[in-house]
Every structure is written in C-alpha cells, then in structure tokens.
Design a protein around this motif. Sequence first.
Motif, PDB file in Angstrom:
ATOM      1  N   ALA A  68       0.905  -1.213  -0.051  1.00  0.00           N
ATOM      2  CA  ALA A  68       0.052  -0.157   0.046  1.00  0.00           C
ATOM      3  C   ALA A  68       0.897   1.244  -0.192  1.00  0.00           C
ATOM      4  N   ASN A  69       0.382   2.419  -0.487  1.00  0.00           N
ATOM      5  CA  ASN A  69       0.974   3.731  -0.242  1.00  0.00           C
ATOM      6  C   ASN A  69       0.460   4.387   0.579  1.00  0.00           C
ATOM      7  N   LEU A  70       1.078   4.583   1.689  1.00  0.00           N
ATOM      8  CA  LEU A  70       0.869   5.473   2.992  1.00  0.00           C
ATOM      9  C   LEU A  70       1.836   6.520   2.951  1.00  0.00           C
ATOM     10  N   SER A  71       2.389   6.927   2.050  1.00  0.00           N
ATOM     11  CA  SER A  71       3.224   8.062   2.069  1.00  0.00           C
ATOM     12  C   SER A  71       2.705   9.301   2.506  1.00  0.00           C
ATOM     13  N   GLY A  72       3.312   9.934   3.456  1.00  0.00           N
ATOM     14  CA  GLY A  72       2.731  11.215   4.073  1.00  0.00           C
ATOM     15  C   GLY A  72       1.359  11.062   4.998  1.00  0.00           C
ATOM     16  N   ALA A  73       1.347   9.798   5.247  1.00  0.00           N
ATOM     17  CA  ALA A  73       0.009   9.555   5.889  1.00  0.00           C
ATOM     18  C   ALA A  73       0.302   9.628   7.506  1.00  0.00           C
ATOM     19  N   ASN A  74      -0.894  10.032   8.318  1.00  0.00           N
ATOM     20  CA  ASN A  74      -0.850  10.420   9.607  1.00  0.00           C
ATOM     21  C   ASN A  74      -1.412   9.081  10.346  1.00  0.00           C
ATOM     22  N   LEU A  75      -0.338   8.487  10.926  1.00  0.00           N
ATOM     23  CA  LEU A  75      -0.686   7.276  11.648  1.00  0.00           C
ATOM     24  C   LEU A  75      -0.413   7.402  13.054  1.00  0.00           C
ATOM     25  N   SER A  76      -0.305   8.564  13.738  1.00  0.00           N
ATOM     26  CA  SER A  76       0.171   8.853  14.948  1.00  0.00           C
ATOM     27  C   SER A  76      -0.881   8.298  15.939  1.00  0.00           C
ATOM     28  N   GLU A  77      -0.516   7.431  16.995  1.00  0.00           N
ATOM     29  CA  GLU A  77      -1.184   6.702  18.001  1.00  0.00           C
ATOM     30  C   GLU A  77      -2.023   5.877  17.544  1.00  0.00           C
ATOM     31  N   LEU A  85       2.672  -4.558   6.887  1.00  0.00           N
ATOM     32  CA  LEU A  85       2.961  -3.558   6.030  1.00  0.00           C
ATOM     33  C   LEU A  85       4.001  -3.870   5.119  1.00  0.00           C
ATOM     34  N   THR A  86       4.394  -5.210   4.706  1.00  0.00           N
ATOM     35  CA  THR A  86       5.382  -5.601   3.706  1.00  0.00           C
ATOM     36  C   THR A  86       5.457  -4.650   2.317  1.00  0.00           C
ATOM     37  N   ASP A  87       6.629  -4.233   2.022  1.00  0.00           N
ATOM     38  CA  ASP A  87       6.481  -3.503   0.893  1.00  0.00           C
ATOM     39  C   ASP A  87       5.892  -2.312   0.678  1.00  0.00           C
ATOM     40  N   ALA A  88       5.421  -1.742   1.914  1.00  0.00           N
ATOM     41  CA  ALA A  88       4.454  -0.536   1.927  1.00  0.00           C
ATOM     42  C   ALA A  88       5.416   0.464   1.838  1.00  0.00           C
ATOM     43  N   ASN A  89       4.818   1.753   1.305  1.00  0.00           N
ATOM     44  CA  ASN A  89       5.733   3.160   1.221  1.00  0.00           C
ATOM     45  C   ASN A  89       4.959   3.947   2.249  1.00  0.00           C
ATOM     46  N   LYS A 107      10.918  -4.868   4.162  1.00  0.00           N
ATOM     47  CA  LYS A 107      11.115  -4.214   2.832  1.00  0.00           C
ATOM     48  C   LYS A 107      10.266  -3.032   2.778  1.00  0.00           C
ATOM     49  N   ALA A 108       9.954  -2.574   3.715  1.00  0.00           N
ATOM     50  CA  ALA A 108       8.978  -1.193   3.785  1.00  0.00           C
ATOM     51  C   ALA A 108       9.967   0.059   3.528  1.00  0.00           C
ATOM     52  N   ASN A 109       9.122   1.149   2.945  1.00  0.00           N
ATOM     53  CA  ASN A 109      10.002   2.332   2.524  1.00  0.00           C
ATOM     54  C   ASN A 109       9.621   3.202   3.810  1.00  0.00           C
ATOM     55  N   LEU A 110      10.259   3.707   4.535  1.00  0.00           N
ATOM     56  CA  LEU A 110      10.041   4.479   5.756  1.00  0.00           C
ATOM     57  C   LEU A 110      11.049   5.642   5.716  1.00  0.00           C
ATOM     58  N   VAL A 111      11.683   6.052   4.568  1.00  0.00           N
ATOM     59  CA  VAL A 111      12.477   7.038   4.483  1.00  0.00           C
ATOM     60  C   VAL A 111      11.975   8.228   5.101  1.00  0.00           C
ATOM     61  N   GLY A 112      12.636   8.902   6.153  1.00  0.00           N
ATOM     62  CA  GLY A 112      12.137  10.307   6.702  1.00  0.00           C
ATOM     63  C   GLY A 112      10.945  10.134   7.499  1.00  0.00           C
ATOM     64  N   ALA A 113      10.638   8.820   7.967  1.00  0.00           N
ATOM     65  CA  ALA A 113       9.312   8.549   8.517  1.00  0.00           C
ATOM     66  C   ALA A 113       9.495   9.066   9.917  1.00  0.00           C
ATOM     67  N   ASN A 114       8.482   9.420  10.651  1.00  0.00           N
ATOM     68  CA  ASN A 114       8.679   9.856  12.106  1.00  0.00           C
ATOM     69  C   ASN A 114       7.890   8.652  13.138  1.00  0.00           C
ATOM     70  N   ALA A 128      14.029  -3.125   5.638  1.00  0.00           N
ATOM     71  CA  ALA A 128      13.495  -1.968   5.474  1.00  0.00           C
ATOM     72  C   ALA A 128      14.317  -0.853   5.194  1.00  0.00           C
ATOM     73  N   ASP A 129      13.903   0.139   4.406  1.00  0.00           N
ATOM     74  CA  ASP A 129      14.695   1.513   4.372  1.00  0.00           C
ATOM     75  C   ASP A 129      13.967   2.638   5.402  1.00  0.00           C
ATOM     76  N   LEU A 130      14.935   2.794   6.525  1.00  0.00           N
ATOM     77  CA  LEU A 130      14.772   3.864   7.491  1.00  0.00           C
ATOM     78  C   LEU A 130      15.652   4.867   7.481  1.00  0.00           C
ATOM     79  N   SER A 131      16.328   5.115   6.438  1.00  0.00           N
ATOM     80  CA  SER A 131      17.218   6.393   6.345  1.00  0.00           C
ATOM     81  C   SER A 131      16.811   7.324   6.658  1.00  0.00           C
TER      82      SER A 131
END
Length: 552
Positions: A68-77, A85-89, A107-114, A128-131
């Motif tokens: 799934a594409n969750l880029s920029g999504a708000n999932l706080s709390e 969330l395999t391969d999720a953005n 393998k999820a993309n968590l670049v710049g995630a909070n 996963a990419d947590l850079s």
Amino acid sequence: MEKQEFLDLLKQGVDSWNFWRQKNLDVEVDISYIRFRRDFSGIDFSGVNLSGSDFSEVDISRANFNGANLSGANLSEAQLIEADLTDANLSKANLSEADLTDANLSKANLVGANLKEAHLANANFRDADLSGANLSEAYLLGTDLGEANLSKANLKSAEVIEANLSGANLSGAYLNGANLSGTDFSRANLRKAHLEYNGYDFQGINTNLIESNLSGANLSGANLSGANLNGTEFYGANLTKANLSHTQAVNAQFAFAKFTGVCIEGWQCNKANFNGVICEFVYLDSNRRKPYPVARRFTPGEFTKVFQKNFKTIDIVICDAIDYEAFVYSFKALQAKHEDVQLDIQSIDEKGEDIYVIKVGMSPDVDRKETHAEFMQIHELISESLEEKYRTEISVKETQIVQYQQETQTLRENINNLHNILQQQTEVQKLMAETPKYDLRGSKFGGGFAGDGGTQIGGILNDYSSKQSLDEAAAEISQLLKQLEETNPTTTETEKMIIAAKAADEIKNNPTLKARVIGAFKSGGTEAFKEAVDNPLVNVLVAIIEGWMQAD
C-alpha cells in the motif's frame, strides 16, 4: 470506480469491503487524503493508495497494507498490532506513538518517517529503508532490523533491547543515550555513528558487535564490557575511558583510535591492530585502581609496541578435574603479585580425560618459566587450603546428618509409643462401655476396708477428694507439663501429644501423684480438673489418664 464509490463501500463494513477486495484485486483503489474516524481492524488495504490519509488514533490492527501507499499519511497513536506493511510505502509518514507490536514492515519504505516514541516490540523491519527516520525514544524490544538501512536515522534515547541489527547500515546514525543492551550488531556498519554520551552502555548478555564498523565513532566512556568485538573496526574511534574489560577483540582494528584511560582487564586482543593508537595509560582492573604503566605515561608509540606484538604465552597443565575456585584464586594472586604486568587467560582446552591446558598470555618482557613456577606454587598452596576447608565442611555435614538421623529415630519411637497408648485407650473405653457401673462416690480405701457406721478398719487412709486436693494436683500437673514443654519440641500436633503421653507416664509411675489426680477427678470431675490445669494439653492428658484408670 470513483473515490466516493470506494468510500460508500467502506461504510458497509470491513467484511463487505474485504469480500469485494478479494474479488477485485486488479482494481486500482485510490482513497488518498481521507480522514478515517472508525476502526478498521482486519481490513484488506493491500495495494491501496492511502497517501496523505489520516488514521490517527484509529484501530487498524491485523490490517493488510501489503504494497500500500501510505506516504505522508498520519498514523500517529494508531493501533497497528500485527499489521502487515510488507513493501508498503511509508516515506515521511507520521507513526509517532503508534503501536506496531508484532507488525511486519519488511522491505517497507520508511525514509524520513516519524516513529518517535512508537512501540515496535518484536516488529519485523528486515531489509526496510529507515534512512533519516526518527526513532527517538522508540521501544524496540526484540525488534528485527537485520540488513535494514538506518543511515542517519535518529535513535536518541531509544530502547533497543535484545534487538537484531546484524548487517544493518547505521552509518551516521544518532544513538546518543540509546539502550542497546543485548543487541546483535554483527556485521553492522556504525561508521561515524553518533554515540556521544558519557558512560554509554553496550553491556548486556550476548551484546554482539562482531565485524561491525565503528570507525570514527565517539565511544568516550562507553561500557563495552563482555561484548564480542572480534573483527570490529574502530579506525580513528574515540575510546577514551571506555570499559573493554573481558571483551573478545580478536582481529579488531584499533588503528589511530584514542585509548587513554581504557579498562582492559581480562580482554582477548590476539592479532588486534593497534597501529597509531594514541594512549597515555590504561587500567588493568575494572575498578580503575591499577594504571599501566605505573607512575608514568606511555611515550608516543609505546602502547603499540607493547600490545601490537603477539603476547608470549605459557601453558599451565592441570590433571584431574579443574577446581575453578582454586584456579581463580591462584590467577588473581599472581596478577596481584605482578600488578604492573599484563596477564590474560587466552583459552582453556580439554586435552584428554581430566587433562586441561590453560593458555596464559603475558607481556613479552615477562619471564615465562619463572611465572609458570610461581603460579604452580601458589595453586598448590591454595588447593591444599581449599581441600582442608572442604574436608571440614563435609565433616560438619556428616555430623549433622547423624544428629538428624538420631532425632528422627527418637521421634519415630515417641510416635509409636503414643500410637500404642491411644490404641490401648480405645480398647479400654470399649471394654468399660460393656461393663456395669457402680456408684462408689464418697467411698474411701486406704489399704483396709470400711466397717459398719463408716469406721475405718485397717490401712492408712489419705483423703484426696477435697477441693484443696484438686487445686494441689492441678498445680503439680501444670508444673509438670510446663517442664516437659521446655525440654521437648512442641511445633507439631504429634510432638504435643507426645508431651501429654510422657506426663501421663510420670503420673502413673508416681503413686502419690497418681492417687492425688484420681482423687481430684472424683471430687470435682474431669471438667473441673481441666479448668484448674492451665494448659491446652490437658484435654489429651485427661483422655490418657481416664484410659488407664478404667483399665486399673
């Protein structure tokens, strides 16, 4: 289908959506930038475009976000327990304080995630990419970050306990104040990682930094005691005042590292590279009371000359089983005698049945033959001393065993005696129940007989039927029971019954006391006697006395 159609379908509930989704996997679903208010636990959002959506504080546990594409999504709390969330953005997504326990983010993309303060226990971030991600103050107990990219990630004050970071890229990562106890860093890249924290603690069971890269890292004051550093790169690292006691540092690369004030008690550093190390002194004990060299500083390059060389070794051969207590005492004594010399146990090998070879490394300027002789002499003296100590302890134990056996036998005999008394009492009571009863109250017998008119003919008559006689008998019995309680155990009910049986025996074998007790029974009755004797054992005692009175 239009976005509104998807939203209308969602309003029908999770089951309806999942049924439709399974039948229409080829349909591209776009419900981006939507604010979700209701819970969607177990929903299938695989491959769905949810970019910019708001799931804050929503329960989406066990949901399927695979691809799934969750880029920029708000999932706080949000509740994402066991979510897929395999391969999720999730690039630049807000997952602060979210609960991702047991979630799969491989393998999820968590670049710049909070992920600040997120709960990530047992979550899977493998590959996963947590850079550049923010994981400050996150909870990562048992989390799998194997082969993950954490370059320049922020793990400040995070709890990374017993996690897997093997093969992970932590170059330039911020680990200030993080708790990394028990974590596996094997083959991890920590080049130029930020560890600027006084007293940084890597200590913990199975902390593994084998073949990791800590080049240029600031580990000043770090506690690495007991860690596995075999093959680890510390090129140019700052290890000032670090604790490397009991570490495995075979083939480690310390070239150009800062080493002043490092504690190296009991470490293993065979074939380590110390070229260009900057060091004024080190400590040979974990309490930092024994600086080496003594009363001076290493001259430039001296540390490398002393430690770069392969240490000389001596083989200490011990036949019979190793007494580790004796060996430790002996080795400590030898170290204390040569406190200015580096001595290390390198290996303990079993060469045959009850034959052990202990290899001890030492500075090249030490006389190996003399040191070996000193150790064997000290070991012999300590072994003899400990053997005498063991013999004494065994002797004391054997004496205690004999004493316990005797006490057990005595207790067994007392229980058997009590059992016999109680059995006799039961038989007598049964016999007396079948025997006619005669009213002899007020009669007196003193070895003669009662004549006409109540005159006494023959014998000596003692009157034990008065109130005074009852009080005297009760006082004497109370004293007797008290004496027996002071000299015999009274913990269990059986022990108390034994005391009552002993008291009954003494009364029975003392004719005067026996006559007084019988008279007290007759004058006031057993209940009055029980009240007069201030002791809880009187009930058992009266029952026993009544038994042999009836038998007589």
